[in-house]
Design a protein around this motif. Structure first.
Motif, PDB file in Angstrom:
ATOM      1  N   HIS A  67       1.362  -0.819   0.445  1.00  0.00           N
ATOM      2  CA  HIS A  67       0.159  -0.357   0.178  1.00  0.00           C
ATOM      3  C   HIS A  67       0.847   1.125   0.372  1.00  0.00           C
ATOM      4  O   HIS A  67       0.498   2.629  -0.776  1.00  0.00           O
ATOM      5  CB  HIS A  67      -1.363  -0.025   1.358  1.00  0.00           C
ATOM      6  CG  HIS A  67      -1.439   1.230   1.298  1.00  0.00           C
ATOM      7  ND1 HIS A  67      -2.784   2.067   0.328  1.00  0.00           N
ATOM      8  CD2 HIS A  67      -1.647   2.160   2.640  1.00  0.00           C
ATOM      9  CE1 HIS A  67      -3.262   3.090   1.111  1.00  0.00           C
ATOM     10  NE2 HIS A  67      -2.295   3.321   1.963  1.00  0.00           N
ATOM     11  N   HIS A  68       1.627   1.464   0.757  1.00  0.00           N
ATOM     12  CA  HIS A  68       3.009   2.323   0.759  1.00  0.00           C
ATOM     13  C   HIS A  68       3.576   2.665  -0.521  1.00  0.00           C
ATOM     14  O   HIS A  68       3.876   3.704  -1.020  1.00  0.00           O
ATOM     15  CB  HIS A  68       3.635   2.080   1.931  1.00  0.00           C
ATOM     16  CG  HIS A  68       3.293   2.104   3.628  1.00  0.00           C
ATOM     17  ND1 HIS A  68       2.558   3.241   3.750  1.00  0.00           N
ATOM     18  CD2 HIS A  68       3.506   0.730   3.977  1.00  0.00           C
ATOM     19  CE1 HIS A  68       2.315   3.173   4.926  1.00  0.00           C
ATOM     20  NE2 HIS A  68       2.140   0.902   5.679  1.00  0.00           N
ATOM     21  N   GLU A  69       4.051   1.976  -0.972  1.00  0.00           N
ATOM     22  CA  GLU A  69       4.914   2.003  -2.528  1.00  0.00           C
ATOM     23  C   GLU A  69       5.937   2.728  -2.202  1.00  0.00           C
ATOM     24  O   GLU A  69       6.447   4.022  -2.526  1.00  0.00           O
ATOM     25  CB  GLU A  69       3.793   2.830  -3.440  1.00  0.00           C
ATOM     26  CG  GLU A  69       3.035   1.352  -3.948  1.00  0.00           C
ATOM     27  CD  GLU A  69       2.345   1.315  -5.236  1.00  0.00           C
ATOM     28  OE1 GLU A  69       2.067   2.849  -5.698  1.00  0.00           O
ATOM     29  OE2 GLU A  69       1.583   1.293  -5.812  1.00  0.00           O
ATOM     30  N   ALA A  70       6.657   3.075  -0.923  1.00  0.00           N
ATOM     31  CA  ALA A  70       7.529   3.747  -0.148  1.00  0.00           C
ATOM     32  C   ALA A  70       8.913   3.320   0.475  1.00  0.00           C
ATOM     33  O   ALA A  70       8.010   1.915   0.962  1.00  0.00           O
ATOM     34  CB  ALA A  70       7.090   4.822   0.432  1.00  0.00           C
ATOM     35  N   HIS A  71       9.598   3.452  -0.069  1.00  0.00           N
ATOM     36  CA  HIS A  71      11.025   2.621   0.799  1.00  0.00           C
ATOM     37  C   HIS A  71      11.861   4.011   1.676  1.00  0.00           C
ATOM     38  O   HIS A  71      11.500   5.090   1.231  1.00  0.00           O
ATOM     39  CB  HIS A  71      11.842   1.951  -0.650  1.00  0.00           C
ATOM     40  CG  HIS A  71      12.053   1.263  -1.348  1.00  0.00           C
ATOM     41  ND1 HIS A  71      12.785   0.478  -1.784  1.00  0.00           N
ATOM     42  CD2 HIS A  71      10.601   0.324  -0.522  1.00  0.00           C
ATOM     43  CE1 HIS A  71      12.149  -0.670  -2.950  1.00  0.00           C
ATOM     44  NE2 HIS A  71      11.450  -0.787  -1.764  1.00  0.00           N
ATOM     45  N   GLY A  72      11.989   3.417   2.698  1.00  0.00           N
ATOM     46  CA  GLY A  72      12.606   3.989   4.050  1.00  0.00           C
ATOM     47  C   GLY A  72      14.576   4.366   3.787  1.00  0.00           C
ATOM     48  O   GLY A  72      14.943   2.691   3.164  1.00  0.00           O
ATOM     49  N   LEU A  73      15.296   4.741   4.024  1.00  0.00           N
ATOM     50  CA  LEU A  73      16.801   5.266   3.705  1.00  0.00           C
ATOM     51  C   LEU A  73      16.799   6.002   4.748  1.00  0.00           C
ATOM     52  O   LEU A  73      16.610   7.386   5.121  1.00  0.00           O
ATOM     53  CB  LEU A  73      16.332   6.292   2.416  1.00  0.00           C
ATOM     54  CG  LEU A  73      17.871   6.337   2.108  1.00  0.00           C
ATOM     55  CD1 LEU A  73      19.270   5.012   2.224  1.00  0.00           C
ATOM     56  CD2 LEU A  73      18.877   7.132   1.031  1.00  0.00           C
ATOM     57  N   VAL A  74      18.010   5.084   5.419  1.00  0.00           N
ATOM     58  CA  VAL A  74      18.291   6.184   7.076  1.00  0.00           C
ATOM     59  C   VAL A  74      19.341   6.205   6.754  1.00  0.00           C
ATOM     60  O   VAL A  74      20.431   5.665   6.636  1.00  0.00           O
ATOM     61  CB  VAL A  74      18.167   4.777   7.811  1.00  0.00           C
ATOM     62  CG1 VAL A  74      18.415   6.010   9.585  1.00  0.00           C
ATOM     63  CG2 VAL A  74      16.144   4.940   8.264  1.00  0.00           C
ATOM     64  N   LEU A  75      20.363   8.055   7.145  1.00  0.00           N
ATOM     65  CA  LEU A  75      21.489   8.318   6.692  1.00  0.00           C
ATOM     66  C   LEU A  75      22.136   8.968   8.229  1.00  0.00           C
ATOM     67  O   LEU A  75      20.951   9.984   8.401  1.00  0.00           O
ATOM     68  CB  LEU A  75      21.386   8.567   5.491  1.00  0.00           C
ATOM     69  CG  LEU A  75      21.237   8.297   4.162  1.00  0.00           C
ATOM     70  CD1 LEU A  75      21.564   9.397   3.187  1.00  0.00           C
ATOM     71  CD2 LEU A  75      22.055   7.089   3.687  1.00  0.00           C
ATOM     72  N   PRO A  76      23.352   8.832   8.406  1.00  0.00           N
ATOM     73  CA  PRO A  76      23.651   9.705   9.800  1.00  0.00           C
ATOM     74  C   PRO A  76      23.189  11.518   8.911  1.00  0.00           C
ATOM     75  O   PRO A  76      23.050  11.553   9.989  1.00  0.00           O
ATOM     76  CB  PRO A  76      24.924   9.459   9.524  1.00  0.00           C
ATOM     77  CG  PRO A  76      25.782   8.157   8.512  1.00  0.00           C
ATOM     78  CD  PRO A  76      24.579   8.243   7.619  1.00  0.00           C
ATOM     79  N   GLU A  77      23.492  11.280   8.050  1.00  0.00           N
ATOM     80  CA  GLU A  77      23.725  13.069   7.654  1.00  0.00           C
ATOM     81  C   GLU A  77      23.393  12.978   6.515  1.00  0.00           C
ATOM     82  O   GLU A  77      23.402  12.208   5.254  1.00  0.00           O
ATOM     83  CB  GLU A  77      24.674  13.711   7.785  1.00  0.00           C
ATOM     84  CG  GLU A  77      26.471  13.328   7.636  1.00  0.00           C
ATOM     85  CD  GLU A  77      26.712  13.944   8.576  1.00  0.00           C
ATOM     86  OE1 GLU A  77      26.672  15.271   9.236  1.00  0.00           O
ATOM     87  OE2 GLU A  77      28.271  14.164   8.383  1.00  0.00           O
TER      88      GLU A  77
END
Length: 345
Positions: A67-77
């Protein structure tokens, strides 16, 4: 008993309520961000959520139907060219698969684990950079509840991991400096900051061992331009300066080189300097910066590709998927002008 509660896919809103000792309605209000609960109740619920690695059921249903059709990306900065190129590669490939990207920056977050878990409710899967800014327990807290791809980190069971080769290229570039007759090499960067930099320093040590030398302890500084400038100022006042610097990234190398040249030192005559990443500026400065080219854009694209495959039901690859790097020789190491060449792995 608390010990009977299971995390990940086994956790439900009922088990969170039981562990916290509150009603299901209270758990729901806390997770929705309502202010109609006491701070004590909020803390108990969030502690239970963290202990159980709970992802709300609505997010799990969304994952099943994409449903979201979204990816999360976690970066330091986002400072410096590395993160921008990584994000570009990730977003480009995600868009090809019809996914949007939700970005979360670790810098400044008081409770990163909580922020990541909140992000997990809004996306189908997450990619995270392996660094001291994003602790291992944050990565593993989502194990079993959402697909996770770790970029430039150590492999963990059930968590996809991808990265670029580090140790061999670092050994080669340090050995190259030793071959130029350099006697006092110094590694500039903190090996404790990320697995990438740890492995680069390991290659630096291996080059010294192969030459029958003892490697110096690293200069443990952060990787921003300002840190390189401050380090150069310290170096200028030092009595016994190194005659070669192996920098953990190009941003440090370029900042140090610029400051030393401004203060009258010759590069590479007085001190040879090499970097890592092969950013665009490296080929235009004088002397040209000897460095290691790593496929940053490709890393971002591969992370998005693997996340797409995982969300679509694919199994995680075992171990660490490694992309090759290549040494790029220019003049800052002591090579003659126009002697630029690549050494591929």
């Amino acid at each position: 008993m608390a010990g009977s509660h299971r995390g990940g896919q086994g956790a439900t809103i009922y088990s969170v309520a039981e562990l916290a000792g509150v009603s299901i309605a209270s758990v729901s209000r806390v997770l929705q961000g309502s202010t109609a609960v006491s701070e004590r109740t909020r803390e108990k619920v969030l502690a239970a959520v963290e202990q159980l690695n709970y992802v709300p059921l609505s997010a799990a249903r969304s994952l099943a139907v994409r449903h979201h059709e979204a990816h999360g990306l976690v970066l330091p900065e986002l400072t410096g060219p590395y993160y921008a190129e990584l994000l570009l590669g990730f977003e480009t490939r995600a868009a090809e698969h019809g996914h949007s990207v939700v970005l979360l920056l670790a810098e400044g977050k008081k409770d990163l684990g909580r922020s990541v878990r909140q992000l997990a409710t809004r996306v189908d899967g997450l990619a995270m950079l392996g660094s001291a800014s994003i602790p291992e327990d944050v990565v593993m807290s989502l194990h079993g509840s959402k697909p996770v791809v770790l970029i430039a980190g150590d492999a963990h069971l059930g968590v996809e991991a991808i990265g670029a080769e580090n140790a061999h290229s670092a050994q080669e570039i340090a050995a190259h400096l030793i071959g130029h007759g350099r006697q006092r090499l110094l590694f500039v960067g903190d090996p404790g900051a990320s697995p990438d930099v740890r492995d680069r320093y390991h290659g630096f040590v291996l080059a010294h061992e192969a030459a029958g030398r003892a490697a110096a302890e690293p200069a443990r500084i952060a990787f921003r331009e300002s840190d390189g400038t401050a380090f150069a100022d310290e170096l200028l006042s030092a009595g016994d300066r190194p005659d070669a610097l192996v920098c953990a990234n190009d941003e440090l190398a370029l900042a140090i080189m610029h400051r030393l040249q401004d203060r009258g030192l010759d590069v590479p005559g007085d001190v040879a300097i090499v970097g890592w990443d092969d950013v665009m500026t490296a080929r235009y400065v004088r002397p040209g910066l000897t460095t290691v080219r790593q496929p940053v854009h490709e890393l971002g694209a591969l992370a998005a590709e693997r996340l797409h495959e995982r969300v679509s039901g694919g199994e995680p690859h075992e171990g660490l998927q490694v992309l090759p790097t290549s040494v790029v020789l220019r003049e800052s190491c002591g090579c003659a002008p126009r002697a630029t060449r690549h050494t591929d792995h």
